[in-house]
Design a protein around this motif. Structure first.
Motif, PDB file in Angstrom:
ATOM      1  N   GLU A 109      13.026  54.031 -15.448  1.00 47.56           N
ATOM      2  CA  GLU A 109      14.418  54.111 -14.999  1.00 47.56           C
ATOM      3  C   GLU A 109      14.606  55.241 -13.982  1.00 47.56           C
ATOM      4  OE1 GLU A 109      18.238  53.315 -14.223  1.00 47.56           O
ATOM      5  OE2 GLU A 109      16.881  52.038 -15.365  1.00 47.56           O
ATOM      6  N   GLY A 110      13.932  56.355 -14.178  1.00 48.70           N
ATOM      7  CA  GLY A 110      14.082  57.494 -13.271  1.00 48.70           C
ATOM      8  C   GLY A 110      13.229  57.411 -12.025  1.00 48.70           C
ATOM      9  N   GLU A 111      12.429  56.370 -11.883  1.00 50.81           N
ATOM     10  CA  GLU A 111      11.511  56.258 -10.758  1.00 50.81           C
ATOM     11  C   GLU A 111      12.137  55.465  -9.610  1.00 50.81           C
ATOM     12  OE1 GLU A 111       8.147  54.657 -12.853  1.00 50.81           O
ATOM     13  OE2 GLU A 111       7.382  56.662 -13.272  1.00 50.81           O
ATOM     14  N   LYS A 112      13.125  56.113  -8.984  1.00 53.46           N
ATOM     15  CA  LYS A 112      13.834  55.532  -7.849  1.00 53.46           C
ATOM     16  C   LYS A 112      13.984  56.610  -6.785  1.00 53.46           C
ATOM     17  CE  LYS A 112      16.239  52.145 -10.600  1.00 53.46           C
ATOM     18  NZ  LYS A 112      17.480  51.725 -11.196  1.00 53.46           N
ATOM     19  N   LEU A 113      14.176  56.162  -5.564  1.00 53.59           N
ATOM     20  CA  LEU A 113      14.354  57.121  -4.474  1.00 53.59           C
ATOM     21  C   LEU A 113      15.399  56.614  -3.492  1.00 53.59           C
ATOM     22  CD1 LEU A 113      12.634  55.716  -1.941  1.00 53.59           C
ATOM     23  CD2 LEU A 113      10.724  56.681  -3.212  1.00 53.59           C
ATOM     24  N   ASP A 114      15.931  57.549  -2.719  1.00 54.70           N
ATOM     25  CA  ASP A 114      16.879  57.232  -1.659  1.00 54.70           C
ATOM     26  C   ASP A 114      16.187  57.506  -0.329  1.00 54.70           C
ATOM     27  OD1 ASP A 114      18.774  56.732  -3.609  1.00 54.70           O
ATOM     28  OD2 ASP A 114      19.813  58.646  -3.350  1.00 54.70           O
ATOM     29  N   VAL A 115      16.376  56.606   0.628  1.00 53.03           N
ATOM     30  CA  VAL A 115      15.774  56.736   1.955  1.00 53.03           C
ATOM     31  C   VAL A 115      16.892  56.761   2.985  1.00 53.03           C
ATOM     32  CG1 VAL A 115      14.202  55.725   3.645  1.00 53.03           C
ATOM     33  CG2 VAL A 115      13.739  55.450   1.193  1.00 53.03           C
ATOM     34  N   PHE A 116      16.889  57.797   3.801  1.00 57.33           N
ATOM     35  CA  PHE A 116      17.855  57.925   4.888  1.00 57.33           C
ATOM     36  C   PHE A 116      17.065  57.845   6.198  1.00 57.33           C
ATOM     37  CE2 PHE A 116      19.541  60.160   1.216  1.00 57.33           C
ATOM     38  CZ  PHE A 116      20.792  59.574   1.092  1.00 57.33           C
ATOM     39  N   PRO A 117      17.065  56.652   6.844  1.00 54.30           N
ATOM     40  CA  PRO A 117      16.271  56.473   8.062  1.00 54.30           C
ATOM     41  C   PRO A 117      16.707  57.396   9.195  1.00 54.30           C
ATOM     42  CG  PRO A 117      16.966  54.359   7.168  1.00 54.30           C
ATOM     43  CD  PRO A 117      17.727  55.417   6.437  1.00 54.30           C
ATOM     44  N   ALA A 118      15.756  57.720  10.032  1.00 54.37           N
ATOM     45  CA  ALA A 118      16.020  58.576  11.187  1.00 54.37           C
ATOM     46  C   ALA A 118      16.943  57.880  12.174  1.00 54.37           C
ATOM     47  CB  ALA A 118      14.706  58.927  11.875  1.00 54.37           C
ATOM     48  N   GLN A 119      17.723  58.684  12.875  1.00 52.16           N
ATOM     49  CA  GLN A 119      18.509  58.166  13.989  1.00 52.16           C
ATOM     50  C   GLN A 119      17.659  58.384  15.235  1.00 52.16           C
ATOM     51  OE1 GLN A 119      22.271  60.235  13.860  1.00 52.16           O
ATOM     52  NE2 GLN A 119      22.946  59.124  12.051  1.00 52.16           N
ATOM     53  N   ARG A 120      17.057  57.286  15.738  1.00 55.03           N
ATOM     54  CA  ARG A 120      16.158  57.388  16.885  1.00 55.03           C
ATOM     55  C   ARG A 120      16.618  56.437  17.983  1.00 55.03           C
ATOM     56  NH1 ARG A 120      10.773  55.533  16.373  1.00 55.03           N
ATOM     57  NH2 ARG A 120      11.392  53.721  15.216  1.00 55.03           N
ATOM     58  N   LYS A 121      16.281  56.780  19.183  1.00 51.07           N
ATOM     59  CA  LYS A 121      16.565  55.923  20.327  1.00 51.07           C
ATOM     60  C   LYS A 121      15.468  54.870  20.416  1.00 51.07           C
ATOM     61  CE  LYS A 121      18.890  59.568  22.770  1.00 51.07           C
ATOM     62  NZ  LYS A 121      18.803  60.610  23.753  1.00 51.07           N
TER      63      LYS A 121
ATOM     64  N   PRO B 241       9.160  57.777  19.645  1.00 48.93           N
ATOM     65  CA  PRO B 241       7.999  57.756  18.748  1.00 48.93           C
ATOM     66  C   PRO B 241       8.433  57.622  17.291  1.00 48.93           C
ATOM     67  CG  PRO B 241       8.270  59.921  19.781  1.00 48.93           C
ATOM     68  CD  PRO B 241       9.308  59.014  20.362  1.00 48.93           C
ATOM     69  N   LEU B 242       7.491  57.246  16.457  1.00 54.33           N
ATOM     70  CA  LEU B 242       7.785  57.124  15.033  1.00 54.33           C
ATOM     71  C   LEU B 242       8.337  58.436  14.497  1.00 54.33           C
ATOM     72  CD1 LEU B 242       4.670  55.108  13.837  1.00 54.33           C
ATOM     73  CD2 LEU B 242       6.982  54.260  14.286  1.00 54.33           C
ATOM     74  N   ALA B 243       9.193  58.324  13.519  1.00 55.55           N
ATOM     75  CA  ALA B 243       9.877  59.497  12.969  1.00 55.55           C
ATOM     76  C   ALA B 243       9.008  60.224  11.944  1.00 55.55           C
ATOM     77  CB  ALA B 243      11.176  59.071  12.293  1.00 55.55           C
ATOM     78  N   PRO B 244       9.092  61.543  11.925  1.00 56.87           N
ATOM     79  CA  PRO B 244       8.470  62.276  10.816  1.00 56.87           C
ATOM     80  C   PRO B 244       9.264  61.992   9.546  1.00 56.87           C
ATOM     81  CG  PRO B 244       9.742  63.771  12.189  1.00 56.87           C
ATOM     82  CD  PRO B 244       9.766  62.423  12.859  1.00 56.87           C
ATOM     83  N   VAL B 245       8.648  62.195   8.408  1.00 53.78           N
ATOM     84  CA  VAL B 245       9.295  61.947   7.125  1.00 53.78           C
ATOM     85  C   VAL B 245       9.370  63.252   6.343  1.00 53.78           C
ATOM     86  CG1 VAL B 245       9.191  60.682   4.940  1.00 53.78           C
ATOM     87  CG2 VAL B 245       8.465  59.574   7.060  1.00 53.78           C
ATOM     88  N   LEU B 246      10.574  63.587   5.907  1.00 51.70           N
ATOM     89  CA  LEU B 246      10.788  64.738   5.038  1.00 51.70           C
ATOM     90  C   LEU B 246      11.021  64.205   3.637  1.00 51.70           C
ATOM     91  CD1 LEU B 246      11.525  67.781   4.498  1.00 51.70           C
ATOM     92  CD2 LEU B 246      13.887  67.067   4.849  1.00 51.70           C
ATOM     93  N   VAL B 247      10.196  64.617   2.692  1.00 51.76           N
ATOM     94  CA  VAL B 247      10.391  64.239   1.292  1.00 51.76           C
ATOM     95  C   VAL B 247      10.882  65.481   0.560  1.00 51.76           C
ATOM     96  CG1 VAL B 247       9.298  63.399  -0.817  1.00 51.76           C
ATOM     97  CG2 VAL B 247       8.559  62.510   1.405  1.00 51.76           C
TER      98      VAL B 247
ATOM     99  N   GLN C  22      18.309  64.795  13.765  1.00 48.85           N
ATOM    100  CA  GLN C  22      17.240  65.347  14.600  1.00 48.85           C
ATOM    101  C   GLN C  22      16.032  64.419  14.688  1.00 48.85           C
ATOM    102  OE1 GLN C  22      17.372  68.099  16.567  1.00 48.85           O
ATOM    103  NE2 GLN C  22      19.536  68.078  15.998  1.00 48.85           N
ATOM    104  N   GLY C  23      16.156  63.206  14.110  1.00 49.98           N
ATOM    105  CA  GLY C  23      15.108  62.221  14.262  1.00 49.98           C
ATOM    106  C   GLY C  23      14.116  62.114  13.124  1.00 49.98           C
ATOM    107  N   ALA C  24      14.418  62.683  11.978  1.00 46.27           N
ATOM    108  CA  ALA C  24      13.521  62.588  10.822  1.00 46.27           C
ATOM    109  C   ALA C  24      14.075  61.604   9.795  1.00 46.27           C
ATOM    110  CB  ALA C  24      13.334  63.954  10.165  1.00 46.27           C
ATOM    111  N   CYS C  25      13.183  60.944   9.116  1.00 50.03           N
ATOM    112  CA  CYS C  25      13.543  60.099   7.977  1.00 50.03           C
ATOM    113  C   CYS C  25      13.500  60.999   6.738  1.00 50.03           C
ATOM    114  CB  CYS C  25      12.523  58.965   7.846  1.00 50.03           C
ATOM    115  SG  CYS C  25      12.746  57.951   6.375  1.00 50.03           S
ATOM    116  N   VAL C  26      14.518  60.900   5.902  1.00 49.49           N
ATOM    117  CA  VAL C  26      14.593  61.744   4.705  1.00 49.49           C
ATOM    118  C   VAL C  26      14.472  60.870   3.461  1.00 49.49           C
ATOM    119  CG1 VAL C  26      16.008  63.373   3.396  1.00 49.49           C
ATOM    120  CG2 VAL C  26      16.011  63.448   5.904  1.00 49.49           C
TER     121      VAL C  26
END
Length: 113
Positions: free
Chosen positions: A55-67, A71-77, A102-106
Motif C-alpha cells: 500500500e505504501g509503495e507509490k510515488l508521485d511524478v512531476f514531469p519537467a517543463q521542457r521546450k 535534451p532529456l530532463a534530469p530526474v530529482l528523486v 528549471q527543467g527537471a523531473c521530480v
C-alpha cells in the motif's frame, strides 16, 4: 590507541526525534501541506503510481517543463524524512515546482512505514 566510548542509545534516539528538537515543527508541517496542495493543483503530475505491491509503495511524478527538442530532463528523486515512521509523499510536493520550472523531473516516493 584509545577507543571512543559508544554513544548512549537513548541519546542517539533523541537526535532523530526532530519533533522534540524543533518545537515549532507544526508551523513547518502546515506550510508544507499548503504548499504541497498548491503544487499538485498547479503541476498535476502522475500521482500515486505503484512501484511495488504494498500500500505504501507509490510515488508521485512531476514531469519537467521542457521546450520541444530540449535534451532529456534530469530526474530529482526526493525521499521524504519522517524517521521511517511518519509523514507522506503528499506532504513534500511543495519541492517540485522550482525544479520542474528549471527543467527537471521530480519524483517523490512513499515507502512502507
Amino acid at each position: 590507541m584509545k577507543i571512543a566510548a559508544r554513544p548512549d542509545p537513548a541519546w542517539l534516539d533523541s537526535q532523530y526525534n526532530n519533533r522534540a528538537l524543533v518545537p515549532e515543527h507544526g508551523v513547518h508541517f502546515e506550510r508544507w501541506t499548503t504548499g504541497s496542495q498548491r503544487a499538485r493543483e498547479q503541476l498535476g503530475g502522475l500521482l500515486d503510481v505503484a512501484y511495488g505491491h504494498g500500500e505504501g509503495e507509490k510515488l508521485d511524478v512531476f514531469p519537467a517543463q521542457r521546450k520541444p527538442g530540449a535534451p532529456l530532463a534530469p530526474v530529482l528523486v526526493f525521499i521524504h524524512g519522517g524517521y521511517w515512521r511518519s509523514l507522506d509523499k503528499a506532504d513534500h510536493s511543495f519541492l517540485a515546482p522550482a525544479f520542474v520550472k528549471q527543467g527537471a523531473c521530480v519524483v517523490v516516493p512513499n515507502y512502507a512505514l
